[in-house]
Design an enzyme around this catalytic site. Structure first.
Site, PDB file in Angstrom:
ATOM      1  N   ASP A  39       0.837  -1.205   0.000  1.00 17.64           N
ATOM      2  CA  ASP A  39       0.000   0.000   0.000  1.00 17.64           C
ATOM      3  C   ASP A  39       0.870   1.254   0.000  1.00 17.64           C
ATOM      4  OD1 ASP A  39      -2.063  -1.710   0.105  1.00 17.64           O
ATOM      5  OD2 ASP A  39      -2.774  -1.142   2.117  1.00 17.64           O
ATOM      6  N   GLU A  41       3.898   1.637  -1.217  1.00 17.20           N
ATOM      7  CA  GLU A  41       4.498   1.881  -2.539  1.00 17.20           C
ATOM      8  C   GLU A  41       3.460   2.455  -3.509  1.00 17.20           C
ATOM      9  OE1 GLU A  41       7.949  -1.508  -2.917  1.00 17.20           O
ATOM     10  OE2 GLU A  41       5.886  -2.146  -2.612  1.00 17.20           O
ATOM     11  N   TYR A  42       2.231   1.967  -3.374  1.00 21.55           N
ATOM     12  CA  TYR A  42       1.137   2.467  -4.219  1.00 21.55           C
ATOM     13  C   TYR A  42       0.927   3.960  -3.932  1.00 21.55           C
ATOM     14  CZ  TYR A  42      -3.604   2.678  -6.241  1.00 21.55           C
ATOM     15  OH  TYR A  42      -4.714   2.995  -6.987  1.00 21.55           O
ATOM     16  N   ASP A  43       0.945   4.311  -2.629  1.00 19.08           N
ATOM     17  CA  ASP A  43       0.766   5.718  -2.236  1.00 19.08           C
ATOM     18  C   ASP A  43       1.848   6.600  -2.827  1.00 19.08           C
ATOM     19  OD1 ASP A  43      -1.487   5.236  -0.888  1.00 19.08           O
ATOM     20  OD2 ASP A  43      -0.596   5.305   1.131  1.00 19.08           O
ATOM     21  N   SER A  88     -35.783  -7.516 -10.700  1.00 23.40           N
ATOM     22  CA  SER A  88     -35.373  -8.239  -9.497  1.00 23.40           C
ATOM     23  C   SER A  88     -35.459  -9.734  -9.785  1.00 23.40           C
ATOM     24  CB  SER A  88     -36.209  -7.843  -8.293  1.00 23.40           C
ATOM     25  OG  SER A  88     -37.544  -7.770  -8.632  1.00 23.40           O
ATOM     26  N   LEU A  89     -35.295 -10.540  -8.756  1.00 26.77           N
ATOM     27  CA  LEU A  89     -35.261 -11.984  -8.966  1.00 26.77           C
ATOM     28  C   LEU A  89     -36.397 -12.644  -8.200  1.00 26.77           C
ATOM     29  CD1 LEU A  89     -31.435 -12.395  -8.367  1.00 26.77           C
ATOM     30  CD2 LEU A  89     -32.586 -12.875 -10.528  1.00 26.77           C
ATOM     31  N   GLU A 120     -24.139 -18.109  -8.579  1.00 24.93           N
ATOM     32  CA  GLU A 120     -23.427 -16.950  -8.023  1.00 24.93           C
ATOM     33  C   GLU A 120     -23.892 -16.715  -6.593  1.00 24.93           C
ATOM     34  OE1 GLU A 120     -24.065 -13.462 -10.427  1.00 24.93           O
ATOM     35  OE2 GLU A 120     -23.502 -14.488 -12.275  1.00 24.93           O
ATOM     36  N   LYS A 122     -25.523 -14.550  -3.783  1.00 21.39           N
ATOM     37  CA  LYS A 122     -26.402 -13.369  -3.806  1.00 21.39           C
ATOM     38  C   LYS A 122     -25.853 -12.399  -2.769  1.00 21.39           C
ATOM     39  CE  LYS A 122     -31.095 -11.831  -4.204  1.00 21.39           C
ATOM     40  NZ  LYS A 122     -31.283 -10.851  -3.159  1.00 21.39           N
ATOM     41  N   ASP A 124     -25.363  -9.293  -0.395  1.00 17.36           N
ATOM     42  CA  ASP A 124     -26.324  -8.495   0.372  1.00 17.36           C
ATOM     43  C   ASP A 124     -25.857  -7.043   0.414  1.00 17.36           C
ATOM     44  OD1 ASP A 124     -28.467  -7.862   1.868  1.00 17.36           O
ATOM     45  OD2 ASP A 124     -27.764  -8.798   3.721  1.00 17.36           O
ATOM     46  N   ARG A 143     -30.345   1.359  -8.161  1.00 15.39           N
ATOM     47  CA  ARG A 143     -31.374   0.591  -8.851  1.00 15.39           C
ATOM     48  C   ARG A 143     -32.723   1.338  -8.777  1.00 15.39           C
ATOM     49  NH1 ARG A 143     -35.170  -3.098  -7.165  1.00 15.39           N
ATOM     50  NH2 ARG A 143     -35.882  -4.426  -8.861  1.00 15.39           N
ATOM     51  N   TYR A 234     -22.197  -8.164 -12.089  1.00 19.18           N
ATOM     52  CA  TYR A 234     -22.789  -9.459 -12.408  1.00 19.18           C
ATOM     53  C   TYR A 234     -23.758  -9.493 -13.586  1.00 19.18           C
ATOM     54  CZ  TYR A 234     -25.999  -7.406  -8.957  1.00 19.18           C
ATOM     55  OH  TYR A 234     -26.797  -6.560  -8.260  1.00 19.18           O
ATOM     56  N   LYS A 298     -28.447 -18.525 -12.877  1.00 17.59           N
ATOM     57  CA  LYS A 298     -28.812 -17.873 -14.132  1.00 17.59           C
ATOM     58  C   LYS A 298     -28.481 -18.816 -15.273  1.00 17.59           C
ATOM     59  CE  LYS A 298     -27.205 -13.543 -12.195  1.00 17.59           C
ATOM     60  NZ  LYS A 298     -26.189 -12.486 -12.241  1.00 17.59           N
ATOM     61  N   LYS A 322     -32.817 -18.668  -1.470  1.00 19.03           N
ATOM     62  CA  LYS A 322     -32.674 -17.972  -0.179  1.00 19.03           C
ATOM     63  C   LYS A 322     -32.035 -18.873   0.876  1.00 19.03           C
ATOM     64  CE  LYS A 322     -34.456 -13.882  -0.594  1.00 19.03           C
ATOM     65  NZ  LYS A 322     -33.773 -12.692  -0.165  1.00 19.03           N
ATOM     66  N   CYS A 416     -40.053   7.159  34.207  1.00 20.18           N
ATOM     67  CA  CYS A 416     -39.092   7.405  33.132  1.00 20.18           C
ATOM     68  C   CYS A 416     -37.673   7.222  33.672  1.00 20.18           C
ATOM     69  CB  CYS A 416     -39.276   8.814  32.587  1.00 20.18           C
ATOM     70  SG  CYS A 416     -37.970   9.299  31.460  1.00 20.18           S
ATOM     71  N   CYS A 419     -35.896  11.107  33.459  1.00 19.35           N
ATOM     72  CA  CYS A 419     -36.294  12.251  34.288  1.00 19.35           C
ATOM     73  C   CYS A 419     -37.042  11.826  35.551  1.00 19.35           C
ATOM     74  CB  CYS A 419     -37.129  13.233  33.472  1.00 19.35           C
ATOM     75  SG  CYS A 419     -38.769  12.583  33.066  1.00 19.35           S
ATOM     76  N   CYS A 434     -43.242   8.406  28.718  1.00 22.23           N
ATOM     77  CA  CYS A 434     -42.933   9.355  29.784  1.00 22.23           C
ATOM     78  C   CYS A 434     -43.884  10.546  29.614  1.00 22.23           C
ATOM     79  CB  CYS A 434     -41.479   9.806  29.638  1.00 22.23           C
ATOM     80  SG  CYS A 434     -41.075  11.289  30.549  1.00 22.23           S
ATOM     81  N   CYS A 439     -38.820  16.406  29.349  1.00 17.58           N
ATOM     82  CA  CYS A 439     -37.847  15.346  29.616  1.00 17.58           C
ATOM     83  C   CYS A 439     -36.643  15.486  28.666  1.00 17.58           C
ATOM     84  CB  CYS A 439     -38.519  13.993  29.421  1.00 17.58           C
ATOM     85  SG  CYS A 439     -37.398  12.601  29.530  1.00 17.58           S
TER      86      CYS A 439
HETATM   87  S1  IVH Z   1     -28.680 -10.461 -11.142  1.00 16.61           S
HETATM   88  C1  IVH Z   1     -32.185  -9.969 -13.710  1.00 16.61           C
HETATM   89  N1  IVH Z   1     -26.853 -11.375  -9.526  1.00 16.61           N
HETATM   90  O1  IVH Z   1     -30.417  -9.070  -5.965  1.00 16.61           O
HETATM   91  C2  IVH Z   1     -31.181 -10.262 -12.689  1.00 16.61           C
HETATM   92  N2  IVH Z   1     -28.438  -9.852  -8.645  1.00 16.61           N
HETATM   93  O2  IVH Z   1     -33.387  -9.566  -6.236  1.00 16.61           O
HETATM   94  C3  IVH Z   1     -30.845  -9.078 -11.901  1.00 16.61           C
HETATM   95  N3  IVH Z   1     -28.103  -9.305  -6.276  1.00 16.61           N
HETATM   96  O3  IVH Z   1     -31.422  -6.146  -7.538  1.00 16.61           O
HETATM   97  C4  IVH Z   1     -29.831  -9.184 -10.907  1.00 16.61           C
HETATM   98  N4  IVH Z   1     -26.342 -10.578  -5.969  1.00 16.61           N
HETATM   99  O4  IVH Z   1     -29.206  -6.047  -6.305  1.00 16.61           O
HETATM  100  C5  IVH Z   1     -27.927 -10.587  -9.651  1.00 16.61           C
HETATM  101  N5  IVH Z   1     -25.163 -12.258  -8.209  1.00 16.61           N
HETATM  102  C6  IVH Z   1     -26.219 -11.476  -8.341  1.00 16.61           C
HETATM  103  C7  IVH Z   1     -26.723 -10.715  -7.256  1.00 16.61           C
HETATM  104  C8  IVH Z   1     -27.839  -9.924  -7.455  1.00 16.61           C
HETATM  105  C9  IVH Z   1     -27.179  -9.718  -5.395  1.00 16.61           C
HETATM  106  C10 IVH Z   1     -29.208  -8.379  -5.965  1.00 16.61           C
HETATM  107  C11 IVH Z   1     -29.372  -7.268  -6.966  1.00 16.61           C
HETATM  108  C12 IVH Z   1     -30.793  -7.363  -7.460  1.00 16.61           C
HETATM  109  C13 IVH Z   1     -31.423  -8.237  -6.439  1.00 16.61           C
HETATM  110  C14 IVH Z   1     -32.507  -9.034  -7.122  1.00 16.61           C
END
Ligand code: IVH
Length: 676
Positions: A39, A41-43, A88-89, A120, A122, A124, A143, A234, A298, A322, A416, A419, A434, A439
C-alpha cells in the site's frame, strides 16, 4: 518557451506512465487478487502523480486516478432512467422450489437436455448501474424502483474497484457498456467503520448493508470516499459494439476490462449441481468476507435467456435461492429501558456479544411489554436470536430449560429512567410513555431526529455530541442548533477545532433544505417521510399556508386523515412550536423550489396491496404507483379504487368485495402500470 514545451511533453509522458502503472496495480489488486506492491508503494506512485498534475494542471484529465473525489457538495441527487429496467429476482425458499424452477425450464424445452446454469452468491448490498462509453466512466445510478434510480455518479467514482477507464489490452472496450453490480462493505471493514464511528460519537450502522446504503447516499462525495466500499459486477444492460452468447464469457470480458466479478461464481450443470452449489455456499457463508443472503442461478446461454423471456419484474431464466435466517444462542445480561423523542419507553436486551452471520450482535430490541410477556423474556435468560438480512436482531425464543430458578418476569418501570417522571400507557397503545414534555431524553431524541439522514441530514451530529449539548444546557430547544459556534463545539469532549469547524459547516449547509425534509424533521407525531412529501406537494413549499391550515382543510388533502390533521393542528396550536419554526427561518432555513411533474395518470387513484406477490415487493409497488401520481394505502376503505390481491389475501379482500371495489391480480396491475 520551447523549454517549457519540452518539459511539458516530458511531464505528459511521465503522467501517462504513472496513470498506467496505477491502473495496472488496481487490476492486479481487484481482478487478479495478486498485488505486487505494498500500500505504501502504491501511495508513493499516487503522490508522484498528484504532484506532477499540480505542476501541470492543464494535463489533469477527469479520469485520472487522482480525480476520483470531486469537490462538489450536492443538495440532492438527480434521477437517471435505466434504458433497460433493472429487474429483481424471483425467490426459491427451499430445495423443492429450486427443483421446481429447474423443472419448469426443462419442461418448456420438452427434451432431456441438461442445462448450464451459472451459480453466483447473492450479495447483500445495493444494486447499481455504471455506464461506460468507449471505455470511459460516464455515470452511475442506484437501482431505485428498477426503472429510474438516483444519479450517484460522484459517489461511485470514489470506489477504487470501479475503474474510471476500462482496460484495453486483449479486448477493446465496447462503444457502450451498461454494467450492473452490487456495492457492499466487507464484514471486517464494517466492524472497523463502526469502531471509528463510535469513537467520533456517531451512531454505529446496524449492518454492512445499511452502512453501504448510507455511504452511497452521501451528498458529499468526500464522505463516501472515506467509506470502504467494494463492488462485484454481475449483469449488463445494453452493450453496443460487442456481443456475447454466454454469461460466463461476459463475466470473463468484464475482468478483461478491469471490472471485478465474484470469485465464487461457478458453472452448474443439471439440477443436482444447483442444489450442491446452494448447500455449499450456505455452509461456507460465514467464512466469506462479505455478507451473502443466498445464491443466484442464471441460465448461461443468452439465446436460451431470450426465448424464456422475462416477467415484468423478474426474468424467467434466473432465480434467487434464499438461505435460512441465521440463529445463535446467547444470554440476556440486562434489559435497558430507553426513552425516544416521543417519550416512548423501549426495552432493549443487552446480550452477551455473539457472532451471527458475520456481525457481532450485542443488543436486541424487545419492542414493548406485550412482546416481553408473550415470550416471557427475563434477565439472565438464555435465548435464541435471529438475524435475517438487514433486519434488527430479534429474540426468537427463550431456552426455558436453562432458566435460573430465581428469575422473575420483567416489567417496564412506570417511571421514566431519565427524568424519573411518571410513565404510562394511554388508551389501547401498547407503548408506555414518559409524561414529562420537558424530559431531556425527549429533547435529545428530537434533536437526533432533526439532524438525521431523512431530515436535515447534518453530518457529524452524533449521539454523543447531542448528549453533551443537552446535558450542558447549551441546547434547550431545537432552534439552538443554528446558533452554535465553533468555540462552543470545540470545547466539548473529544472534539477538536477541525471537527468543530466541519460540524458548523455541515449545519450551515443543512439550512438549504426541502420543505418535506424540514416538516419531517419537526417530528410531528404521525407525520413521517411520506406524509411530509404529501404536504409538500399540497402546500407547494409555503410554510405559512401549512401553518394556518385548519383541521378541516387538512382533511381534504388526499391521504391525510383525521388523525394526522389533528396532530398537525395541535402542533401549530402550540406557540412554542411556532416560535421555534420562525426562529429556524430567521436563522436561514430555506427550501428548494418545487417542480411539479405533469405525467401523473394515476392522480386521485388509490391502491391497496394484499397477499403475496411474485414480481415486486410492496415498496416497489408503492413506488410505481406514486411515481404515476397515485397512492398506495394500507387499508381498504370507500376511498380505495383498486385492491391488488395475491395468494394469501385475507380480510382486505373480503372487505373490498363487500364494498364492491375492483380486485385485480398482480399481472393486471402490472399491465395497467406499464400501459402508461
Ligand atoms: S442479477 C435480472 N446477480 O439481488 C437479474 N443480482 O433480487 C438481476 N443481487 O437487484 C440481478 N447478488 O441487487 C444478480 N449475483 C447477483 C446478485 C444480485 C445480489 C441483488 C441485486 C438485485 C437483487 C434481485
Amino acid at each position: 518557451m520551447e523549454k517549457d514545451f519540452k518539459s511539458m511533453t516530458t511531464s505528459l509522458k511521465e503522467i501517462q506512465s504513472l496513470r498506467e502503472q496505477i491502473e495496472d496495480h488496481n487490476y492486479r489488486y481487484y481482478i487478479l487478487n495478486d498485488p505486487i506492491i505494498s500500500d505504501g508503494e502504491y501511495d508513493i506512485l499516487f503522490r508522484a502523480l498528484e504532484k506532477l498534475e499540480q505542476n501541470f494542471p492543464d494535463l489533469i484529465s477527469s479520469d485520472s486516478p487522482t480525480q476520483r473525489v470531486g469537490n462538489i457538495h450536492l443538495n440532492s441527487f438527480g434521477t437517471l432512467t435505466h434504458r433497460t429496467p433493472m429487474l429483481s429476482l424471483a425467490n426459491a425458499m427451499n430445495r423443492e422450489e429450486l427443483e421446481a424452477f429447474y423443472n419448469r425450464i426443462k419442461k418448456q424445452w420438452d427434451d432431456d437436455s441438461t442445462f448450464t446454469f451459472v451459480g453466483e452468491p447473492k450479495l447483500d448490498g445495493l444494486g447499481v448501474e455504471v455506464i461506460y462509453e468507449n471505455g470511459h466512466f460516464i455515470h452511475g445510478s442506484t437501482r431505485g424502483d428498477g426503472y429510474t434510480g438516483e444519479d450517484i455518479s460522484l459517489n461511485l467514482r470514489t470506489i477504487r474497484a470501479i475503474p474510471l477507464v476500462l482496460r484495453n489490452h486483449k479486448l477493446r472496450p465496447p462503444k457502450l457498456l451498461e454494467v450492473r453490480g452490487e456495492v457492499f462493505i466487507s464484514k471486517l471493514d464494517f466492524e472497523k467503520l463502526n469502531i471509528n464511528r463510535e469513537k467520533n460519537g456517531d451512531p454505529p450502522f446496524a449492518n454492512p448493508r445499511n452502512a453501504a446504503a448510507g455511504s452511497l447516499r452521501q451528498l458529499n462525495p468526500k464522505v463516501t470516499a472515506n467509506r470502504p466500499l467494494s463492488i462485484f459486477f454481475y449483469e449488463s444492460g445494453i452493450i453496443e459494439g460487442h456481443s456475447f452468447d454466454s454469461h460466463l464469457k461476459f463475466l470473463k470480458a468484464l475482468n478483461e476490462w478491469g471490472l471485478p466479478t465474484n470469485p465464487y461464481i461457478e458453472k452448474c450443470v443439471g439440477v443436482n449441481a444447483l442444489i450442491q452449489y446452494h448447500e455449499k455456499m450456505e455452509s461456507i457463508r460465514n467464512e466469506i468476507p462479505y455478507e451473502i443472503d443466498g445464491t443466484v442461478f442464471k441460465i448461461d446461454h443468452y439465446p436460451i435467456r431470450e426465448i424464456l423471456g422475462t416477467r415484468s419484474r423478474s426474468p424467467r431464466w434466473a432465480i434467487a435461492g434464499k438461505f435460512q435466517a441465521q440463529q445463535a444462542t446467547t444470554i440476556i445480561h440486562e434489559i435497558d429501558v430507553q426513552v425516544g423523542r416521543t417519550g416512548a419507553l423501549t426495552p432493549v436486551a443487552k446480550l452477551e456479544p455473539v457472532f451471527v452471520g458475520g456481525v457481532t450482535v450485542t443488543n436486541a430490541t424487545l419492542h414493548n411489554q406485550d412482546e416481553i410477556d408473550r415470550k416471557d423474556i427475563r434477565v439472565g435468560d438464555t435465548v435464541i436470536i435471529e438475524r435475517a438480512g438487514d433486519v434488527i436482531p430479534k429474540i426468537v425464543k427463550v431456552v426455558t430449560g436453562k432458566r435460573k430458578n430465581n428469575s422473575s418476569p420483567f416489567t417496564i418501570p412506570k417511571q421514566c429512567p431519565v427524568c424519573k417522571h411518571e410513565a404510562n400507557r394511554f388508551g389501547d397503545d401498547v407503548v408506555i410513555r414518559c409524561t414529562n414534555v420537558s424530559c431531556l431524553a425527549q429533547l435529545k431524541g428530537h434533536i437526533e431526529h432533526f439532524v438525521s439522514k431523512l431530515a436535515l441530514d447534518i453530518d457529524g451530529f452524533g449521539e454523543k455530541i447531542v448528549n453533551q449539548l443537552v446535558d450542558k444546557s447549551i441546547i434547550k430547544k431545537i432552534d439552538d442548533i443554528f446558533t452554535l459556534d465553533i468555540h462552543t463545539i470545540a470545547n466539548l469532549d473529544r472534539m477538536g477545532e477541525k471537527s468543530a469547524k466541519n460540524l458548523i459547516e455541515s449545519i450551515a449547509d443543512a439550512k438549504q433544505t426541502t420543505f418535506a425534509r424540514f416538516i419531517y424533521a419537526l417530528g410531528i407525531r404521525n407525520v413521517g417521510e411520506h406524509i411530509s412529501k404529501v404536504l409538500e406537494k399540497h402546500f407547494l413549499g409555503d410554510l405559512s399556508l401549512f401553518q394556518h391550515a385548519t383541521q378541516e382543510e387538512l382533511e381534504t388533502i388526499d391521504e391525510i386523515g383525521p388523525i394526522v390533521a389533528e396532530t398537525v393542528f395541535q402542533f401549530w396550536s402550540d406557540p412554542e412550536n411556532i416560535s421555534m419554526v420562525n426562529h429556524c427561518l430567521e436563522l436561514g432555513i430555506s427550501f428548494e423550489k418545487i417542480i411539479v411533474s405533469n405525467k401523473q395518470p394515476l392522480t386521485g387513484i388509490t391502491f391497496v396491496f394484499t397477499g403475496s406477490f411474485d414480481q415486486f415487493t410492496r415498496t416497489e409497488a408503492k413506488g410505481m404507483v406514486e411515481q404515476l401520481g397515485g397512492k398506495a394505502a394500507g387499508s381498504v376503505s370507500k376511498k380505495t379504487n383498486f385492491v391488488v390481491a395475491g395468494p394469501g389475501a385475507g380480510s382486505k379482500r373480503t372487505k373490498a368485495e363487500s364494498l364492491n371495489i375492483s380486485i385485480i391480480t398482480e399481472e393486471e396491475f402490472l399491465q395497467m402500470v406499464e400501459s402508461f
